[in-house]
Design a protein around this motif. Sequence first.
Motif, PDB file in Angstrom:
ATOM      1  N   LEU A 205       0.855  -1.186   0.000  1.00 22.31           N
ATOM      2  CA  LEU A 205       0.000   0.000   0.000  1.00 22.31           C
ATOM      3  C   LEU A 205       0.888   1.233   0.000  1.00 22.31           C
ATOM      4  O   LEU A 205       1.791   1.344   0.842  1.00 22.31           O
ATOM      5  CB  LEU A 205      -0.895   0.027   1.242  1.00 22.31           C
ATOM      6  CG  LEU A 205      -2.243  -0.670   1.177  1.00 22.31           C
ATOM      7  CD1 LEU A 205      -2.060  -2.170   1.051  1.00 22.31           C
ATOM      8  CD2 LEU A 205      -3.056  -0.367   2.431  1.00 22.31           C
ATOM      9  N   VAL A 206       0.656   2.154  -0.934  1.00 22.72           N
ATOM     10  CA  VAL A 206       1.509   3.341  -1.038  1.00 22.72           C
ATOM     11  C   VAL A 206       0.678   4.611  -1.149  1.00 22.72           C
ATOM     12  O   VAL A 206      -0.485   4.584  -1.545  1.00 22.72           O
ATOM     13  CB  VAL A 206       2.447   3.247  -2.269  1.00 22.72           C
ATOM     14  CG1 VAL A 206       3.312   2.011  -2.204  1.00 22.72           C
ATOM     15  CG2 VAL A 206       1.643   3.283  -3.575  1.00 22.72           C
ATOM     16  N   ARG A 207       1.305   5.724  -0.813  1.00 23.81           N
ATOM     17  CA  ARG A 207       0.680   7.030  -1.014  1.00 23.81           C
ATOM     18  C   ARG A 207       0.761   7.414  -2.484  1.00 23.81           C
ATOM     19  O   ARG A 207       1.639   6.946  -3.216  1.00 23.81           O
ATOM     20  CB  ARG A 207       1.385   8.082  -0.159  1.00 23.81           C
ATOM     21  CG  ARG A 207       1.300   7.792   1.329  1.00 23.81           C
ATOM     22  CD  ARG A 207       1.919   8.913   2.129  1.00 23.81           C
ATOM     23  NE  ARG A 207       3.296   9.171   1.757  1.00 23.81           N
ATOM     24  CZ  ARG A 207       3.980  10.229   2.161  1.00 23.81           C
ATOM     25  NH1 ARG A 207       3.391  11.138   2.912  1.00 23.81           N
ATOM     26  NH2 ARG A 207       5.240  10.404   1.812  1.00 23.81           N
ATOM     27  N   GLN A 208      -0.126   8.307  -2.902  1.00 27.74           N
ATOM     28  CA  GLN A 208      -0.232   8.639  -4.315  1.00 27.74           C
ATOM     29  C   GLN A 208       0.994   9.366  -4.875  1.00 27.74           C
ATOM     30  O   GLN A 208       1.384   9.155  -6.019  1.00 27.74           O
ATOM     31  CB  GLN A 208      -1.464   9.515  -4.549  1.00 27.74           C
ATOM     32  CG  GLN A 208      -2.772   8.735  -4.553  1.00 27.74           C
ATOM     33  CD  GLN A 208      -2.817   7.698  -5.654  1.00 27.74           C
ATOM     34  OE1 GLN A 208      -2.496   6.538  -5.444  1.00 27.74           O
ATOM     35  NE2 GLN A 208      -3.179   8.120  -6.851  1.00 27.74           N
TER      36      GLN A 208
ATOM     37  N   ILE B 177       1.151  -3.055 -17.990  1.00 30.85           N
ATOM     38  CA  ILE B 177       0.775  -2.853 -16.590  1.00 30.85           C
ATOM     39  C   ILE B 177      -0.733  -2.651 -16.521  1.00 30.85           C
ATOM     40  O   ILE B 177      -1.310  -1.894 -17.310  1.00 30.85           O
ATOM     41  CB  ILE B 177       1.508  -1.642 -15.982  1.00 30.85           C
ATOM     42  CG1 ILE B 177       3.016  -1.921 -15.942  1.00 30.85           C
ATOM     43  CG2 ILE B 177       0.989  -1.359 -14.568  1.00 30.85           C
ATOM     44  CD1 ILE B 177       3.829  -0.762 -15.396  1.00 30.85           C
ATOM     45  N   PHE B 178      -1.364  -3.333 -15.580  1.00 33.26           N
ATOM     46  CA  PHE B 178      -2.816  -3.284 -15.439  1.00 33.26           C
ATOM     47  C   PHE B 178      -3.184  -2.233 -14.403  1.00 33.26           C
ATOM     48  O   PHE B 178      -2.616  -2.190 -13.302  1.00 33.26           O
ATOM     49  CB  PHE B 178      -3.341  -4.656 -15.022  1.00 33.26           C
ATOM     50  CG  PHE B 178      -4.820  -4.825 -15.172  1.00 33.26           C
ATOM     51  CD1 PHE B 178      -5.438  -4.675 -16.409  1.00 33.26           C
ATOM     52  CD2 PHE B 178      -5.615  -5.155 -14.085  1.00 33.26           C
ATOM     53  CE1 PHE B 178      -6.804  -4.840 -16.563  1.00 33.26           C
ATOM     54  CE2 PHE B 178      -6.984  -5.334 -14.226  1.00 33.26           C
ATOM     55  CZ  PHE B 178      -7.580  -5.175 -15.464  1.00 33.26           C
ATOM     56  N   PHE B 179      -4.143  -1.367 -14.747  1.00 33.09           N
ATOM     57  CA  PHE B 179      -4.607  -0.303 -13.849  1.00 33.09           C
ATOM     58  C   PHE B 179      -6.077  -0.528 -13.507  1.00 33.09           C
ATOM     59  O   PHE B 179      -6.873  -0.850 -14.385  1.00 33.09           O
ATOM     60  CB  PHE B 179      -4.441   1.075 -14.512  1.00 33.09           C
ATOM     61  CG  PHE B 179      -3.007   1.490 -14.691  1.00 33.09           C
ATOM     62  CD1 PHE B 179      -2.371   2.244 -13.728  1.00 33.09           C
ATOM     63  CD2 PHE B 179      -2.301   1.127 -15.833  1.00 33.09           C
ATOM     64  CE1 PHE B 179      -1.044   2.644 -13.887  1.00 33.09           C
ATOM     65  CE2 PHE B 179      -0.983   1.506 -16.011  1.00 33.09           C
ATOM     66  CZ  PHE B 179      -0.350   2.264 -15.031  1.00 33.09           C
ATOM     67  N   ILE B 180      -6.399  -0.336 -12.231  1.00 32.62           N
ATOM     68  CA  ILE B 180      -7.790  -0.430 -11.766  1.00 32.62           C
ATOM     69  C   ILE B 180      -8.106   0.827 -10.970  1.00 32.62           C
ATOM     70  O   ILE B 180      -7.357   1.207 -10.061  1.00 32.62           O
ATOM     71  CB  ILE B 180      -8.017  -1.674 -10.874  1.00 32.62           C
ATOM     72  CG1 ILE B 180      -7.772  -2.964 -11.656  1.00 32.62           C
ATOM     73  CG2 ILE B 180      -9.438  -1.669 -10.296  1.00 32.62           C
ATOM     74  CD1 ILE B 180      -7.875  -4.228 -10.808  1.00 32.62           C
TER      75      ILE B 180
ATOM     76  N   LEU C 260      -6.128   1.813  -7.577  1.00 33.35           N
ATOM     77  CA  LEU C 260      -6.425   3.062  -6.860  1.00 33.35           C
ATOM     78  C   LEU C 260      -7.652   2.868  -5.980  1.00 33.35           C
ATOM     79  O   LEU C 260      -8.682   2.373  -6.436  1.00 33.35           O
ATOM     80  CB  LEU C 260      -6.664   4.196  -7.859  1.00 33.35           C
ATOM     81  CG  LEU C 260      -7.052   5.555  -7.261  1.00 33.35           C
ATOM     82  CD1 LEU C 260      -5.909   6.127  -6.432  1.00 33.35           C
ATOM     83  CD2 LEU C 260      -7.456   6.525  -8.362  1.00 33.35           C
ATOM     84  N   LEU C 261      -7.542   3.293  -4.708  1.00 37.30           N
ATOM     85  CA  LEU C 261      -8.645   3.182  -3.756  1.00 37.30           C
ATOM     86  C   LEU C 261      -8.852   4.506  -3.036  1.00 37.30           C
ATOM     87  O   LEU C 261      -7.944   5.331  -2.944  1.00 37.30           O
ATOM     88  CB  LEU C 261      -8.356   2.076  -2.731  1.00 37.30           C
ATOM     89  CG  LEU C 261      -8.347   0.644  -3.280  1.00 37.30           C
ATOM     90  CD1 LEU C 261      -7.720  -0.301  -2.273  1.00 37.30           C
ATOM     91  CD2 LEU C 261      -9.758   0.182  -3.622  1.00 37.30           C
ATOM     92  N   SER C 262     -10.053   4.689  -2.518  1.00 41.27           N
ATOM     93  CA  SER C 262     -10.400   5.917  -1.816  1.00 41.27           C
ATOM     94  C   SER C 262      -9.731   5.970  -0.446  1.00 41.27           C
ATOM     95  O   SER C 262      -9.704   4.984   0.285  1.00 41.27           O
ATOM     96  CB  SER C 262     -11.917   6.000  -1.644  1.00 41.27           C
ATOM     97  OG  SER C 262     -12.257   7.027  -0.738  1.00 41.27           O
TER      98      SER C 262
ATOM     99  N   PHE D 185      -5.127   6.326  -2.090  1.00 39.79           N
ATOM    100  CA  PHE D 185      -3.891   5.554  -2.016  1.00 39.79           C
ATOM    101  C   PHE D 185      -3.984   4.421  -3.034  1.00 39.79           C
ATOM    102  O   PHE D 185      -5.039   4.174  -3.620  1.00 39.79           O
ATOM    103  CB  PHE D 185      -3.672   5.003  -0.610  1.00 39.79           C
ATOM    104  CG  PHE D 185      -4.727   4.018  -0.175  1.00 39.79           C
ATOM    105  CD1 PHE D 185      -4.492   2.653  -0.234  1.00 39.79           C
ATOM    106  CD2 PHE D 185      -5.960   4.456   0.276  1.00 39.79           C
ATOM    107  CE1 PHE D 185      -5.464   1.744   0.155  1.00 39.79           C
ATOM    108  CE2 PHE D 185      -6.944   3.553   0.668  1.00 39.79           C
ATOM    109  CZ  PHE D 185      -6.685   2.190   0.604  1.00 39.79           C
ATOM    110  N   SER D 186      -2.882   3.747  -3.242  1.00 39.77           N
ATOM    111  CA  SER D 186      -2.852   2.671  -4.241  1.00 39.77           C
ATOM    112  C   SER D 186      -2.238   1.403  -3.680  1.00 39.77           C
ATOM    113  O   SER D 186      -1.418   1.438  -2.751  1.00 39.77           O
ATOM    114  CB  SER D 186      -2.043   3.103  -5.478  1.00 39.77           C
ATOM    115  OG  SER D 186      -2.726   4.102  -6.189  1.00 39.77           O
TER     116      SER D 186
END
Length: 468
Positions: free
Chosen positions: A313-316, A370-373, A343-345, A356-357
């Motif tokens: 889990l990382v910061r944006q 690379i897959f992005f959601i 990407l999550l709220s 955060f992601s």
Amino acid sequence: MVKKTPVDDLKREIRLHGRSSYLVNHVCLLLFYKYLSEDLESYIESSTDVKEFALKDKGYYIEPECYFSSLANSHHFIIRKLEDAYNQILISSMGYGCEEILNSIFRDVDFYDDGSDINKESVSKLVNIIDRIDFNESSVSELFEYLYGYGIYPPHRFSGNINNSNIYNLLAQIVSADKKHADSIYNPHVNGGFLLTNILQKCNISKVYGQEANLDKYKFDLMNLVINGADFKEIHIDQGNCITSPKFFNERFDVVLSEIPSSIIYDMNSKDRSFFTKLYDVEKFKRNLRRSEFPFIIHMLHQLKDDGVMAVLVRQNMLFRTFDEDIRECLVNEKNYLDTVILLSGKLLRHSFDNFSILIFKKNRSSKDIFFIDASKDFNDKLTDENIEKIADAYASKKVIDKFSYLAGIDEIRENDYNLTVSRYIDTFEEDTVDLNEVLSKKLRLDKKLGGINEDIDYWLNELDLYD
């Protein structure tokens, strides 16, 4: 009216004593002692040669007069009896597989701190409340999150109503898609053990490894893992900073996962940076690592097996910062380790409102896509089981879904200067649709209403002889 439970009573009793980490530590020890006592009692009911088999299978022994249930019925010398029980657990475990863990938890327990309001009355009250707690109830896991947050976080950052369990469930679901069965798992920042316990419940993982710098957190980690079913012999949690003092440097793990606390930016001094860059052979990034989360990620990747899976889990801001571009280019293009960005709220995460992601890394990738959601809009306040299933299914299938998921090629990522912000690749903009018939109808209603108001104004102006 909702009936109060023993867990509610315990929380209330803790709050009455103010924000005392000393008290919280003792409550955690009492809960752990109760768990060990009840686990031993259940085992003894089905065993004949009691002590010998208990020591062989459990690794510790408690005499019946020191069972937690016996202590709860005692009103005299309760602190002395509690000390006797702790010492029995420690002494009996010597030479057995759980000796190191039990020694770390129960050594140097002090009931006589001058600045504490712990006394025989308060201990007796706590013991009697805890005696009524059932470890099979779901509220117990929530209690441990409460205790951890209450004891660790300062008042302005603590909320008893927010937890990260839904995020941990999502991570567990994602990891289990790749590693349903694994020999080992490693968390370089155990942080209470909640992430590990969620993974252990969903994946068949034998050995648990991790590090924790803070002593109180370290003890809590061990207790939480044991209570949630981790085998004493398979727990390998060491105390120390994973960046400046890695304990498992030569080990490699099937699953590596962690969250990087938002409050931590590794501000390494020159000596630390020199040590780190030489140890991990990343001298070319020495200047970048002064204030960055990337040392943490580099450490995690070092510990990952070639066929393993890693989630963090990382910061944006670390996904687009200019001074980190060459590190991102190395991980994405040169090494080809990054597999997925989710990407999550920020509303889902304790003590944070910034998005955060989750980054998923693998070392044996055949493609550079690379897959992005983008799950920051649909699942803003809470992740339900259905939400988690949707994200996990999209991740496992790499299915492109309009305004939700996208598979980006390396050329597109290069054109974006290795900026990994999800909005660069998924357009979630919704155009406002206008119903012209509805607008016209509303205008006619307003015109009619305005006409009536103008007639009223004209009438009163005439009556008052105010017209020019």
